[in-house]
Design a protein around this motif. Structure first.
Motif: not given
Length: 336
Positions: A275-282
């Motif tokens: 789920x840390x990949x969502x950070x990349x999107x932000x």
């Protein structure tokens, strides 16, 4: 030879089974969604004026797209062709960035994710375990209880929510760090100091959002483990015999408490697609998070399958490695 047959080979077989089942699931799941990548692509093509093409040309285009997406034939035929291509390392072209091969797209974005998440995971692991181990040993101290409350408040915060908080604070209220991208416009990768500084500035906020939440988890788990180890008989005996407190803390309590934490670290590093990949999107960071979002929103089955397959292999490989190496780390476990 006994070790090979009774310990190593069974785990390698389990590793292969896990990969097979995981990849099979990732093959079927997208096909049960309402997404129709062929029709989505046709709609985009027709919006550019393809509605003037004759029916025969459109039908040929549809068949070509179905073949590119691996959707030609029935589900069994698709599955067989998928494995044939997979064993060759071929996921086909990305339909969003056509005709770029999926592996080329992944190889471009993967280093960004690996660099960001592995460094963040290691830093949060080291800091969280160090502070948590000390707090667990001195759990009766007031400062240890205060740190526990802070960690318990931070841990439930999702990575992406922490990322949004950092964007607001350091992007708008105190605009110190860039809030999007991996590099400034015009900067090319090189071994120059200017490139390194710019890279670190862009990675700082995404990494910080992961590190802060990660420290909360590692602190709580390490504190619980060290508090439990502290009450063990060998620690009590060491205290009675007058061994220095610092040696008891680091050589007895923290050393024994770190064993399960090493396992968790290996799994976390293997799961760089979590789920840390969502950070990349932000932060619009050019890693796997952005790539996966682009693939899902555009119905790019090939790219989704490539990313999912790599995620399965990465996590399974990390689990296998720690399983094989754990007897070297923990003297209580032997190859049997």
């Amino acid at each position: 030879m006994k070790v090979l047959w009774k310990y190593i080979i069974p785990r390698i077989i389990q590793y292969l089974v896990v990969i097979f089942v995981g990849i099979t699931i990732t093959f079927f799941v997208p096909r049960f969604t309402p997404l129709d990548p062929v029709q989505m692509t046709l709609n985009r093509v027709m919006s550019y004026g393809a509605q003037y093409l004759d029916a025969e040309t459109l039908e040929h285009l549809k068949e070509t797209l179905a073949d590119l997406y691996g959707l030609k034939g029935n589900i069994f035929e698709q599955y067989v062709r998928f494995w044939k291509r997979l064993l060759k390392g071929d996921f086909g072209p990305s339909l969003v960035i056509f005709p770029t091969p999926v592996m080329e797209v992944i190889s471009t974005s993967l280093p960004w994710t690996v660099g960001l998440l592995i460094v963040s995971a290691l830093l949060s692991w080291i800091i969280g375990n160090f502070i948590g181990g000390i707090a667990g040993y001195f759990n009766e101290k007031r400062w240890a209880r205060v740190l526990s409350v802070i960690a318990a408040s931070i841990y439930p915060i999702p990575y992406y929510f922490m990322a949004i908080i950092l964007v607001i604070v350091f992007g708008y209220l105190i605009p110190v760090f860039p809030i999007f991208g991996g590099l400034s416009i015009g900067i090319q990768p090189s071994f120059s100091w200017h490139f390194v500084v710019d890279l670190l500035k862009h990675a700082f906020l995404p990494a910080l959002s992961i590190i802060i939440v990660g420290i909360g988890w590692w602190f709580l788990s390490m504190k619980a483990l060290s508090s439990s180890v502290k009450s063990e008989d060998f620690v009590v005996y060491a205290e009675i015999t007058g061994i220095p407190e610092s040696k008891i803390l680091f050589s007895y309590v923290m050393k024994n408490s770190l064993l399960p934490q090493i396992t968790n670290l290996a799994l976390q590093i293997g799961g760089i697609f979590n789920g840390a990949l969502v950070t990349e999107y932000v932060f619009s960071y050019p890693g796997m998070g952005q790539t996966l979002y682009m693939a899902v929103t555009n119905g790019d089955f090939n790219l989704m399958m490539g990313i999912s397959t790599m995620a399965v292999v990465a996590i399974a490989t990390a689990t296998l490695l720690i399983d094989l190496l754990y007897p070297l780390i923990d003297p209580r476990i032997r190859y049997q």
